[in-house]
Design an enzyme around this catalytic site. Structure first.
Site, PDB file in Angstrom:
ATOM      1  CD  GLU A  48      -2.608  -1.300   2.615  1.00 13.84           C
ATOM      2  OE1 GLU A  48      -2.386  -0.483   3.535  1.00 13.84           O
ATOM      3  OE2 GLU A  48      -3.493  -2.171   2.659  1.00 13.84           O
ATOM      4  CB  CYS A  57      -3.909  -7.470  -4.525  1.00 18.82           C
ATOM      5  SG  CYS A  57      -5.401  -6.510  -4.368  1.00 18.82           S
ATOM      6  CD  GLU A  59      -4.728 -11.805  -4.193  1.00 12.78           C
ATOM      7  OE1 GLU A  59      -4.106 -10.800  -3.792  1.00 12.78           O
ATOM      8  OE2 GLU A  59      -5.875 -12.075  -3.825  1.00 12.78           O
ATOM      9  CB  CYS A  90      -9.850  -7.533  -5.471  1.00 12.17           C
ATOM     10  SG  CYS A  90      -8.516  -7.095  -6.609  1.00 12.17           S
ATOM     11  CB  CYS A  93      -6.441 -10.195  -8.106  1.00 16.48           C
ATOM     12  SG  CYS A  93      -5.327  -8.999  -7.350  1.00 16.48           S
TER      13      CYS A  93
HETATM   14  N1  THU Z   1      -5.795  -7.245  -0.726  1.00 16.17           N
HETATM   15  C1  THU Z   1      -4.974  -8.182  -1.278  1.00 16.17           C
HETATM   16  O1  THU Z   1      -3.741  -8.052  -1.254  1.00 16.17           O
HETATM   17  N2  THU Z   1      -5.539  -9.271  -1.856  1.00 16.17           N
HETATM   18  C2  THU Z   1      -6.871  -9.549  -1.832  1.00 16.17           C
HETATM   19  O2  THU Z   1      -7.276 -10.601  -2.301  1.00 16.17           O
HETATM   20  C3  THU Z   1      -7.813  -8.603  -1.230  1.00 16.17           C
HETATM   21  C4  THU Z   1      -7.233  -7.319  -0.770  1.00 16.17           C
HETATM   22  C5  THU Z   1      -5.180  -6.116  -0.041  1.00 16.17           C
HETATM   23  C6  THU Z   1      -5.298  -4.778  -0.725  1.00 16.17           C
HETATM   24  C7  THU Z   1      -5.127  -3.840   0.464  1.00 16.17           C
HETATM   25  O3  THU Z   1      -3.756  -3.657   0.706  1.00 16.17           O
HETATM   26  C8  THU Z   1      -5.704  -4.603   1.629  1.00 16.17           C
HETATM   27  O4  THU Z   1      -5.767  -5.958   1.236  1.00 16.17           O
HETATM   28  C9  THU Z   1      -7.077  -4.137   2.056  1.00 16.17           C
HETATM   29  O5  THU Z   1      -7.943  -4.137   0.984  1.00 16.17           O
END
Ligand code: THU
Length: 134
Positions: A48, A57, A59, A90, A93
């Site tokens: 982030e 993300c 993934e 999400c 992804c």
């Molecule tokens: N996030 C992921 O890394 N993968 C997912 O499958 C869902 C969400 C992360 C994005 C963000 O940094 C945090 O989770 C909250 O949404």
């Protein structure tokens, strides 16, 4: 390779990848472990930043790492968080996993040992991909 062992290994690797999550804004650490067709495991964590919208993300971090190392065929991915309800990939992804990995197995797990198996084509029905461009 015994499939149940590879599942355990992927979950363990994804779980360890969570330690590197750069998740100062959400405090939600995600780890992913992508299995290549040659049996290599590439891990990723969510990253982030202050704009929020440029977050990547776990993934996609794993997928970009793998592609940039020359991997082009993948078998499955594990996604691990500490949420009581398992964390599915999400929409963005799902799209990228579909385009680069095809109808792969998606293994979801949390830190209490809850595990679920999903198939990407079920999570992303009627997908848009390169075949839609012809
Ligand atoms: N996030 C992921 O890394 N993968 C997912 O499958 C869902 C969400 C992360 C994005 C963000 O940094 C945090 O989770 C909250 O949404």
């Amino acid at each position: 390779m015994d499939p149940s062992n590879i599942d355990d290994l992927l979950i363990q690797t994804a779980s360890q990848a969570r330690r590197f999550a750069v998740a100062d804004f959400s405090d939600f650490a995600v780890g992913a472990a992508l299995l290549t067709s040659s049996g290599q495991i590439i891990h990723g964590c969510n990253i982030e930043n202050a704009t929020y919208g440029l977050t990547v993300c776990a993934e996609r971090v794993a997928l970009w790492k793998a592609l940039s190392d020359g991997h082009r065929e993948f078998r499955q991915i594990a996604i691990v968080t500490d949420a009581p309800t398992l964390t599915p990939p999400c929409g963005a992804c799902r799209q990228l996993l579909w385009e680069f990995c095809g109808d792969m197995k998606i293994l979801l797990a949390n830190t209490t040992g809850l595990v679920q198996n999903h198939q990407l084509s079920i999570l992303l029905p009627f997908p848009f991909d390169r075949r839609s461009l012809t």
